[in-house]
Design a protein around this motif. Structure first.
Motif, PDB file in Angstrom:
ATOM      1  N   VAL A 133      93.667  33.704  21.025  1.00 18.75           N
ATOM      2  CA  VAL A 133      93.266  32.416  20.473  1.00 18.75           C
ATOM      3  C   VAL A 133      93.812  32.339  19.055  1.00 18.75           C
ATOM      4  N   ARG A 134      94.580  31.280  18.805  1.00 15.05           N
ATOM      5  CA  ARG A 134      95.148  31.087  17.467  1.00 15.05           C
ATOM      6  C   ARG A 134      94.662  29.753  16.901  1.00 15.05           C
ATOM      7  N   ILE A 135      94.321  29.785  15.630  1.00 14.84           N
ATOM      8  CA  ILE A 135      93.944  28.560  14.924  1.00 14.84           C
ATOM      9  C   ILE A 135      94.854  28.462  13.709  1.00 14.84           C
ATOM     10  N   SER A 157      95.229  27.072  19.732  1.00 15.64           N
ATOM     11  CA  SER A 157      96.125  27.445  20.830  1.00 15.64           C
ATOM     12  C   SER A 157      95.512  28.637  21.558  1.00 15.64           C
ATOM     13  N   ILE A 158      95.418  28.534  22.880  1.00 15.34           N
ATOM     14  CA  ILE A 158      94.851  29.611  23.689  1.00 15.34           C
ATOM     15  C   ILE A 158      95.900  30.046  24.713  1.00 15.34           C
TER      16      ILE A 158
END
Length: 49
Positions: free
Chosen positions: A36-38, A44-45
């Motif tokens: 999981v990116r923030i 974005s997963i």
């Protein structure tokens, strides 16, 4: 210790190492990979689980 005893000990240790390697590999493969990116573009997963 006789040679047969020594060979048996080496065989048992080798089997233990191989068994541990197989167990570790299976544990790593069974874990779902999830990332999981923030960032500035939002959330974005990525994953296969």
């Amino acid at each position: 210790m006789s040679r047969n005893g020594l060979y048996s000990l080496v065989a048992v240790l080798a089997l233990a190492v191989i068994g541990f390697a197989i167990y570790t590999y299976q544990q790593q493969q069974s874990q779902p990979g999830l990332e999981v990116r923030i960032d500035q573009q939002g959330v974005s997963i990525d994953g296969n689980g």
